[in-house]
Design a protein around this motif. Structure first.
Motif, PDB file in Angstrom:
ATOM      1  N   UNK A   6       0.849  -1.191   0.000  1.00  0.00           N
ATOM      2  CA  UNK A   6       0.000   0.000   0.000  1.00  0.00           C
ATOM      3  C   UNK A   6       0.882   1.238   0.000  1.00  0.00           C
ATOM      4  N   UNK A   7       0.243   2.393  -0.167  1.00  0.00           N
ATOM      5  CA  UNK A   7       0.977   3.646  -0.079  1.00  0.00           C
ATOM      6  C   UNK A   7       1.239   4.323  -1.402  1.00  0.00           C
ATOM      7  N   UNK A   8       0.841   3.697  -2.490  1.00  0.00           N
ATOM      8  CA  UNK A   8       1.049   4.316  -3.783  1.00  0.00           C
ATOM      9  C   UNK A   8       0.148   5.524  -3.971  1.00  0.00           C
ATOM     10  N   UNK A   9       0.380   6.223  -5.051  1.00  0.00           N
ATOM     11  CA  UNK A   9      -0.433   7.396  -5.340  1.00  0.00           C
ATOM     12  C   UNK A   9       0.157   8.200  -6.464  1.00  0.00           C
ATOM     13  N   UNK A  10      -0.376   9.399  -6.610  1.00  0.00           N
ATOM     14  CA  UNK A  10       0.084  10.332  -7.638  1.00  0.00           C
ATOM     15  C   UNK A  10       0.931  11.407  -6.973  1.00  0.00           C
ATOM     16  N   UNK A  11       2.112  11.631  -7.514  1.00  0.00           N
ATOM     17  CA  UNK A  11       3.020  12.611  -6.932  1.00  0.00           C
ATOM     18  C   UNK A  11       3.765  13.330  -8.057  1.00  0.00           C
ATOM     19  N   UNK A  12       4.127  14.558  -7.820  1.00  0.00           N
ATOM     20  CA  UNK A  12       4.898  15.301  -8.816  1.00  0.00           C
ATOM     21  C   UNK A  12       6.363  14.879  -8.774  1.00  0.00           C
ATOM     22  N   UNK A  13       7.033  15.058  -9.876  1.00  0.00           N
ATOM     23  CA  UNK A  13       8.466  14.755  -9.937  1.00  0.00           C
ATOM     24  C   UNK A  13       9.201  15.518  -8.835  1.00  0.00           C
ATOM     25  N   UNK A  14      10.111  14.835  -8.194  1.00  0.00           N
ATOM     26  CA  UNK A  14      10.837  15.418  -7.081  1.00  0.00           C
ATOM     27  C   UNK A  14      10.214  15.124  -5.735  1.00  0.00           C
ATOM     28  N   UNK A  15       9.009  14.617  -5.744  1.00  0.00           N
ATOM     29  CA  UNK A  15       8.301  14.316  -4.514  1.00  0.00           C
ATOM     30  C   UNK A  15       8.691  12.971  -3.929  1.00  0.00           C
ATOM     31  N   UNK A  16       7.992  12.624  -2.857  1.00  0.00           N
ATOM     32  CA  UNK A  16       8.289  11.392  -2.130  1.00  0.00           C
ATOM     33  C   UNK A  16       7.017  10.602  -1.838  1.00  0.00           C
ATOM     34  N   UNK A  17       7.187   9.325  -1.712  1.00  0.00           N
ATOM     35  CA  UNK A  17       6.132   8.424  -1.253  1.00  0.00           C
ATOM     36  C   UNK A  17       6.776   7.352  -0.390  1.00  0.00           C
ATOM     37  N   UNK A  18       5.983   6.832   0.526  1.00  0.00           N
ATOM     38  CA  UNK A  18       6.464   5.691   1.302  1.00  0.00           C
ATOM     39  C   UNK A  18       5.492   4.527   1.103  1.00  0.00           C
ATOM     40  N   UNK A  19       6.004   3.456   0.550  1.00  0.00           N
ATOM     41  CA  UNK A  19       5.217   2.249   0.367  1.00  0.00           C
ATOM     42  C   UNK A  19       5.362   1.353   1.579  1.00  0.00           C
ATOM     43  N   UNK A  20       4.311   0.602   1.859  1.00  0.00           N
ATOM     44  CA  UNK A  20       4.327  -0.351   2.955  1.00  0.00           C
ATOM     45  C   UNK A  20       4.025  -1.742   2.425  1.00  0.00           C
ATOM     46  N   UNK A  21       4.652  -2.730   3.017  1.00  0.00           N
ATOM     47  CA  UNK A  21       4.368  -4.131   2.708  1.00  0.00           C
ATOM     48  C   UNK A  21       4.101  -4.812   4.045  1.00  0.00           C
ATOM     49  N   UNK A  22       2.821  -5.064   4.314  1.00  0.00           N
ATOM     50  CA  UNK A  22       2.433  -5.679   5.569  1.00  0.00           C
ATOM     51  C   UNK A  22       2.298  -7.186   5.386  1.00  0.00           C
TER      52      UNK A  22
END
Length: 114
Positions: A6-22
């Motif tokens: 989980x944790x995906x999404x739409x983000x602009x270039x240069x941004x950050x996301x944190x994915x999780x694997x439970x």
């Protein structure tokens, strides 16, 4: 063994996301947890390898931008993705290896806009 990314999404270039694997079991019992990604029309690519001893290796394409970590209490492995680029757009999957057995979770979509 069940894995849920989980944790995906739409983000602009240069941004950050944190994915999780439970995981449905203790991640300390999972020898290796891999993060893969698959972009449209491309083969699945191994992004990061995270072992139960805490050793992590990364694909050259994400080295220095992505960081894997874990929370044993939550049975969860994370993939922090910084400085995202449009080329990182893909469905991201986590994969767990226990000996000769391999378990896949459903993917989570990451879209990076330019």
């Amino acid at each position: 063994v069940q894995l849920q990314a989980s944790g995906g999404g739409l983000v602009q270039a240069g941004g950050s996301l944190r994915l999780s694997c439970a995981a449905s079991i203790s991640i300390q019992n999972i020898n290796i947890i891999n993060w893969y990604r698959q972009a449209p029309g491309k083969q699945r690519e191994l992004v990061a390898v995270f072992t139960s001893t805490g050793t992590t290796t990364y694909a050259d394409s994400v080295q220095g931008r992505f960081t894997a970590s874990r929370d044993n209490a939550k049975n969860t492995v994370y993939l922090l993705m910084n400085s995202l680029e449009p080329g990182d757009t893909a469905v991201y999957y986590c994969n767990g290896r226990l000996g000769s057995l391999s378990y896949w979770g459903h993917g989570t979509q990451v879209t990076v806009s330019s």
